[in-house]
Design an enzyme around this catalytic site. Structure first.
Site, short mmCIF file in Angstrom:
data_model
loop_
_atom_site.label_atom_id
_atom_site.label_comp_id
_atom_site.label_asym_id
_atom_site.label_seq_id
_atom_site.Cartn_x
_atom_site.Cartn_y
_atom_site.Cartn_z
N ASN A 136 0.60 -1.26 0.00
CA ASN A 136 0.04 -0.12 0.01
C ASN A 136 0.84 1.25 0.03
O ASN A 136 0.41 2.11 -0.59
CB ASN A 136 -0.92 0.00 1.06
CG ASN A 136 -0.35 -0.19 2.57
OD1 ASN A 136 0.68 -0.63 2.70
ND2 ASN A 136 -1.05 0.21 3.68
N LYS A 188 12.85 -6.16 1.23
CA LYS A 188 12.22 -7.15 0.12
C LYS A 188 10.70 -6.64 0.00
O LYS A 188 9.91 -6.76 1.14
CB LYS A 188 12.09 -8.40 0.84
CG LYS A 188 12.06 -9.90 -0.01
CD LYS A 188 10.91 -9.95 -0.77
CE LYS A 188 9.78 -10.48 -0.16
NZ LYS A 188 8.55 -10.49 -1.17
N PRO A 189 10.60 -6.16 -0.99
CA PRO A 189 9.28 -5.47 -1.34
C PRO A 189 8.12 -6.41 -1.67
O PRO A 189 8.45 -7.50 -1.92
CB PRO A 189 9.36 -4.46 -2.43
CG PRO A 189 10.55 -5.12 -3.34
CD PRO A 189 11.56 -5.80 -2.18
N SER A 214 0.14 -8.21 6.95
CA SER A 214 -1.22 -8.70 7.37
C SER A 214 -1.01 -9.43 8.68
O SER A 214 0.09 -9.80 9.01
CB SER A 214 -2.03 -9.80 6.37
OG SER A 214 -1.17 -10.68 6.05
N GLU A 254 4.03 -4.72 12.19
CA GLU A 254 3.03 -3.63 12.11
C GLU A 254 2.03 -4.57 11.35
O GLU A 254 1.84 -4.43 10.26
CB GLU A 254 3.50 -2.40 11.77
CG GLU A 254 2.82 -1.43 11.75
CD GLU A 254 1.71 -1.24 10.70
OE1 GLU A 254 0.46 -1.64 10.90
OE2 GLU A 254 2.03 -0.66 9.45
N LEU A 255 0.90 -4.87 11.98
CA LEU A 255 -0.01 -5.68 11.27
C LEU A 255 -1.30 -5.12 10.94
O LEU A 255 -1.58 -3.93 11.35
CB LEU A 255 -0.33 -7.12 12.00
CG LEU A 255 1.18 -7.86 12.21
CD1 LEU A 255 0.87 -9.17 13.14
CD2 LEU A 255 1.99 -8.06 10.95
N CYS A 263 -3.93 0.35 6.71
CA CYS A 263 -4.31 -0.63 8.03
C CYS A 263 -5.08 0.27 8.87
O CYS A 263 -5.80 -0.47 9.78
CB CYS A 263 -3.20 -1.02 8.54
SG CYS A 263 -1.89 0.21 9.10
N GLU A 266 -11.29 -7.70 8.19
CA GLU A 266 -10.72 -6.59 7.58
C GLU A 266 -10.91 -6.48 6.05
O GLU A 266 -10.45 -7.38 5.29
CB GLU A 266 -9.15 -6.64 8.04
CG GLU A 266 -8.49 -5.14 7.45
CD GLU A 266 -7.05 -5.22 8.07
OE1 GLU A 266 -6.45 -4.20 7.72
OE2 GLU A 266 -6.34 -6.33 8.16
#
Length: 481
Positions: A152, A175-176, A229, A250-251, A284, A384
């Protein structure tokens, strides 16, 4: 938009590396492939790890201010490329051009903030129990770190991780996400241009379940920073268990947008539309679920629907209010949640399908959608969504809103609209989330702290606490006898 295809290479140990197999990258607005990147091998992942480990030995011994100066040179090298990166973000991620400019600017701010923190990295000195002795608590880098970035914010998440990692003396392998790797490769070009020592930043592409997992499981890796996620975070925790590798996760979450009976309804309406449909709902901390008091529900819903119907959707280069979703799989999931919720008894107020017209025939398009008559047990209220869908649940009390919010096993953020300060103070104490927005739309300040509670994560990003997350503590008992 032009769809000229270009192939990119990975950046490992200061060299540009290719692989025999490639990953195609699609423009989410058209569905057309516009680029490809290497689908790296495990041997190439090992080369990146070895490079990062080798670079670490000299990098961590540099004075922090020197590491900060390297980051500032990176910022200066990025600045002339604002237009280039903004248009690339639109093409690769689908956000509007104005949103892309904002992401670029945020990236510079993340890197600059970290560089400026170089003289503010702190430890402690405590009184010793013995004479002629000092007790120090030093903050030292973890070592080789892995930055796993979500789709995102393909550029801002790099700046958000690289800045704190480097200024504190770590090296980092980026690592994108497979859907948005091109921005990372273009960032690597600027890393090379800025003269960052080889191995301090490596950029590698490939699938998360192969290359990503290999990087995470390596005994060389000392910290994994993931934005992604909950499911991805759980997989990371399983993967690092054997080596007891540190994690910063960070989920996801499902932010309640609570509107109580004394709220400023017009301001709340404006805020919820911005907070739900920003970046096509792919944030998020977006408002995922409205919980509105029954005395305001009808008026609130009517005003929200009126405003949402005015949102423009179209070519993101032309700055509509909203562009496409990043992936076709994500779009299918959004539509599935909408249809299941309607079948469960909710009312479709607007949207709920692909927009009409030739320009929307291909790509990952979905209308801004509002669902009313939603109950707390329906799919749109439980899952979500991560897309442009706003479910509205009517509540009878503040206590009901707290109960619905806290019953979840995630807890990233929450919005609260009320003018009652007793309620505000009570909510801050009781809401089980990492961030509470009080009479405020979606925002994230660099000096703040972005973290989740419960399954929404461990650790966090931004501010002094985000930087401290890249440091571990070392106790020193210094006897001078």
């Amino acid at each position: 938009m032009s769809e000229t295809q270009q192939h990119y290479q990975c950046y490992i140990d200061g060299e540009w590396i290719d692989s025999a197999t490639k990953l195609s990258v699609e423009n989410p607005a058209t569905g057309a492939v516009f680029a490809s990147v290497p689908d790296c091998t495990l041997e190439q992942a090992d080369a990146a790890l070895a490079s990062s480990q080798q670079a670490l030995q000299s990098w961590k011994l540099l004075p922090a201010i020197e590491r900060g100066r390297h980051l500032l040179r990176l910022v200066e090298a990025l600045k002339p490329k604002r237009e280039h990166f903004a248009r690339l973000l639109v093409q690769e991620q689908g956000k509007t051009l104005n949103e892309a400019y904002g992401e670029f600017d945020d990236t510079l701010n993340y890197l600059t903030y970290s560089a400026e923190a170089a003289r503010r990295l702190e430890g402690n000195i405590f009184p010793s129990d013995s004479p002629n002795e000092q007790l120090w608590i030093q903050k030292v880098p973890f070592g080789v770190t892995i930055g796993l970035c979500a789709f995102n914010y393909p550029l801002a998440l790099i700046g958000r991780k690289v800045g704190p990692a480097l200024v504190t003396g770590n090296t980092m392998i980026i690592k994108p996400h497979e859907a948005t790797p091109v921005t990372a490769m273009e960032f690597a070009k600027v890393v090379e241009e800025a003269g960052i020592p080889k191995g301090v930043i490596n950029v590698i592409s490939g699938s998360g379940i192969t290359v990503g997992e290999h990087l995470v499981k390596s005994p060389i890796t000392q910290l994994v920073s993931l934005t992604g996620s909950i499911r991805a975070g759980q997989a990371i925790c399983r993967s690092v268990a054997e080596n007891v590798t540190a994690v910063s996760l960070e989920l996801g979450g499902k932010a309640s947008f609570i509107v109580l009976d004394d709220a400023d309804i017009d301001k709340a309406v404006d805020a919820v539309v911005i907070s739900r449909y920003a970046n096509c709902g792919q944030v998020c901390i977006c408002a995922e679920l409205v919980l509105v008091h029954e005395s305001l529900a009808e008026e609130f819903t009517r005003k929200v629907v009126e405003k949402v119907k005015q949102l423009t959707v179209g070519n993101p280069m032309e700055n509509p209010n909203m562009g496409p979703s990043v992936t076709a799989q994500g779009l299918d999931r959004v539509d599935s949640i909408v249809q299941e919720t309607i079948n469960a008894g909710a009312t479709l107020e607007c949207g709920g399908q692909r927009p009409e017209g030739e320009e929307f025939a291909k790509g990952n398009w979905y209308q801004p959608t509002v669902l009313s008559g939603v109950s707390a047990d329906m799919p749109a209220a439980q899952e979500e969504i991560f897309g442009p869908v706003l479910p509205i649940v009517t509540i009878s009390s503040y206590e009901e809103a707290v109960e619905i919010t806290n019953r979840r096993n995630d807890g990233l953020s929450c919005y609260l609209w009320t003018n009652n300060y007793r309620t505000i103070m009570d909510a801050i104490a009781r809401l089980e989330v990492g961030t509470v927005f009080v009479n405020k739309q979606i925002v994230g300040y660099i000096q703040g702290y972005h973290s989740g509670h419960k399954r929404s994560g461990i650790g966090g990003e931004d501010g002094i606490y985000g930087i401290e997350g890249y440091l571990q503590k070392r106790a020193v008992y210094l006897n001078c006898n």
